[in-house]
Design an enzyme around this catalytic site. Structure first.
Site, PDB file in Angstrom:
ATOM      1  CD  GLN A   1      -6.772   7.637  -3.413  1.00  0.00           C
ATOM      2  OE1 GLN A   1      -6.474   8.773  -3.068  1.00  0.00           O
ATOM      3  NE2 GLN A   1      -7.670   6.911  -2.772  1.00  0.00           N
ATOM      4  CG  ASP A  46      -6.587   1.426   2.321  1.00  0.00           C
ATOM      5  OD1 ASP A  46      -6.108   2.546   2.592  1.00  0.00           O
ATOM      6  OD2 ASP A  46      -7.103   1.161   1.219  1.00  0.00           O
ATOM      7  CB  SER A 100      -0.323   8.026  -4.139  1.00  0.00           C
ATOM      8  OG  SER A 100      -1.697   8.170  -4.436  1.00  0.00           O
ATOM      9  NE  ARG A 133      -7.919   1.623  -9.820  1.00  0.00           N
ATOM     10  CZ  ARG A 133      -7.840   2.164  -8.600  1.00  0.00           C
ATOM     11  NH1 ARG A 133      -8.853   2.025  -7.743  1.00  0.00           N
ATOM     12  NH2 ARG A 133      -6.757   2.828  -8.228  1.00  0.00           N
TER      13      ARG A 133
HETATM   14  C1  S3P Z   1      -6.723   3.492  -3.416  1.00  0.00           C
HETATM   15  C2  S3P Z   1      -5.430   3.807  -3.142  1.00  0.00           C
HETATM   16  C3  S3P Z   1      -4.920   4.055  -1.777  1.00  0.00           C
HETATM   17  C4  S3P Z   1      -5.893   3.560  -0.714  1.00  0.00           C
HETATM   18  C5  S3P Z   1      -7.314   3.906  -1.022  1.00  0.00           C
HETATM   19  C6  S3P Z   1      -7.736   3.333  -2.356  1.00  0.00           C
HETATM   20  C7  S3P Z   1      -7.137   3.275  -4.827  1.00  0.00           C
HETATM   21  O1  S3P Z   1      -4.744   5.444  -1.607  1.00  0.00           O
HETATM   22  O2  S3P Z   1      -5.534   4.090   0.545  1.00  0.00           O
HETATM   23  O3  S3P Z   1      -8.172   3.417  -0.020  1.00  0.00           O
HETATM   24  O4  S3P Z   1      -8.214   2.713  -5.066  1.00  0.00           O
HETATM   25  O5  S3P Z   1      -6.371   3.661  -5.727  1.00  0.00           O
HETATM   26  P1  S3P Z   1      -3.359   6.175  -1.979  1.00  0.00           P
HETATM   27  O6  S3P Z   1      -3.139   5.995  -3.410  1.00  0.00           O
HETATM   28  O7  S3P Z   1      -3.600   7.615  -1.627  1.00  0.00           O
HETATM   29  O8  S3P Z   1      -2.327   5.536  -1.108  1.00  0.00           O
END
Ligand code: S3P
Length: 438
Positions: free
Chosen positions: A175, A321, A173, A32
């Protein structure tokens, strides 16, 4: 497959972990910092940046988009931001390697640009589900193509006019949430994302750190277009997900006493601390402080026998994770550990339920995979060769398991440890793990 993908760890049994250790920078925050620093007005200075392959893939990607970025040199990166509308079209497809975070977040960011971008990845990333981002982006008016299976490569068509949406995420999520908030910077009207359970909030915190307002009410985060990001300084804390291997190693190995320094303890990331404590681990936090909008602390872990527990489902997104390492902790605990509500583990860098169960069973552990988790009976571990399936966190988890195994553990396909934890072998060996790589 290149020869480096054949990297094998061999870990001799026994030993203990000791010392004061600083693990590399947080992967989520490092990604980020490059993204927002590039979109900011002015020069952003980052320290503690993770020089791992995943965050470097994001960095290279923004260089391809015309952003001048100096470093990384010992974790220092200088980003000459080009503003929200200053990115240039890349000369070809962008290769994001193993990094799902890069691809999913950038799908949103690129949807707001005037040009087309194609993103691809390695064999693991090429199997990961992308409809979770392309479907809500389509609702915003974006055009992002996937394969027929909904997997990468992704072709993002620029020049679309985006409109804000109110989106209730079906999966918890960060992400997906971050992808939509980044698209929302370019959309007409407000973009609001509601999560079914709290997920990491680094995007919201860092947007605010760059002076961009984000409204958070309960489970909903909203952005409006028309703002600007102003360059800032970012001190990336050590990654709690990388610290986890040492926390679990110290918790399971008699005689251990390690202090992990300057670890990010954002409340949306501390599931591993809550779960290990419930299992009876001796974890002590000190020197708690706030660095650039993120809480950090030193974490001391000393060995103490663990007990099996039923892992509370509300902790799952907060430790998402950390389960490969927590499964090893469960194998070393007295009694049964039950994980449910974690079907997301099946679509990470590998199917972490199946791959961990296979390795634990090979080591003689009674581990029963279920659709959405695992049931593990604590007990002795023997010797085996286990497959990491190119998944960094699987490789490092089985390395720590050797502390309690009766024979050597050989772990194959370990090169991807460099995606998140360059220097793992050296740091672990220095702390007392009997690990060698070849
Ligand atoms: C992350 C979000 C998580 C995590 C990944 C990093 C991020 O994934 O597993 O290693 O930096 O936003 P998900 O949002 O798919 O759970």
């Amino acid at each position: 497959m290149s020869s480096s993908n054949k990297l094998t760890f061999t870990v001799q049994p026994g030993g203990k972990l000791q010392g004061h250790l600083r693990v590399p920078g947080d992967k989520s925050i490092s990604h980020r910092s490059i993204m927002l620093g590039s979109l900011a007005e002015g020069v952003t200075e980052v320290s503690g940046f993770l020089e791992g392959e995943d965050s470097l893939a994001t960095l290279e990607c923004f260089r391809s988009l015309g952003v001048k970025i100096e470093g990384p040199t010992q974790g220092r990166v200088t980003i000459h931001g080009v503003g929200l509308h200053g990115l240039k079209p890349p000369s070809g497809p962008l290769d994001l390697g193993n990094s799902g975070t890069s691809m999913r977040l950038l799908a949103g960011l690129f949807s707001g640009q005037a040009f087309d971008v194609t993103m691809s990845g390695d064999a693991s990333l090429s199997k990961r589900p992308m409809r979770r981002v392309t479907e809500p982006l389509a609702l915003m008016g974006a055009r992002v193509e996937t394969t027929a299976e909904g997997t990468p490569p992704l072709k993002v068509h620029g020049g679309q006019s985006l409109r804000g949406i109110d989106y209730v995420m079906p999966v918890a999520s960060a992400q997906v949430k971050s992808c939509l908030l980044l698209a929302g910077l370019y959309a007409e009207g407000s973009t609001c994302v509601t999560e079914p359970a709290p997920t990491r909030d680094h995007t919201e915190r860092m947007l605010r750190g760059f002076g961009y307002p984000v409204k958070v009410e309960g489970a909903t985060a909203c952005v409006e277009p028309g703002g600007q990001l102003t360059a800032t300084r970012i001190d990336v804390p050590a990654d709690i997900s990388s610290a986890t291997f040492f926390m679990v190693g110290a918790a399971i190995a008699p005689g251990s006493d390690v202090t992990l320094q300057h670890v990010g303890i954002n409340p949306t990331r501390i599931g591993v601390i809550n779960i290990l404590r419930e299992m009876g681990a001796d974890l002590e936090m000190s020197n708690e402080r706030e660095v650039g909008g993120e809480p950090v602390a030193d974490i001391r872990v000393r060995h103490r026998p663990l007990r099996g527990i039923r892992i509370p489902e509300d902790q799952v997104p907060l430790a998402i994770d950390e389960f490969p390492a927590l499964f090893v902790a469960a194998a070393c605990a007295e009694g049964e550990t039950v994980l449910t509500g974690a079907e997301e583990l099946r679509v990470k860098e590998s199917d972490r339920i199946q791959v961990m169960a296979d390795g634990l069973i090979a080591l003689g552990v009674d581990a029963r995979p279920t659709d959405d988790g695992m049931v593990i009976q604590g007990g002795p571990m023997g010797s085996a060769t286990v497959q990491s399936h190119g998944d960094h966190r699987i490789a490092m988890s089985f390395a720590m398991a050797a502390l309690r195994a009766s024979g050597a553990i050989t772990i194959e396909d370990c090169a991807n440890v460099n995606t998140s934890f360059p220097g793992f072998v050296e740091l672990a060996a220095g702390a007392g793990l009997k690990i060698q790589q070849r």
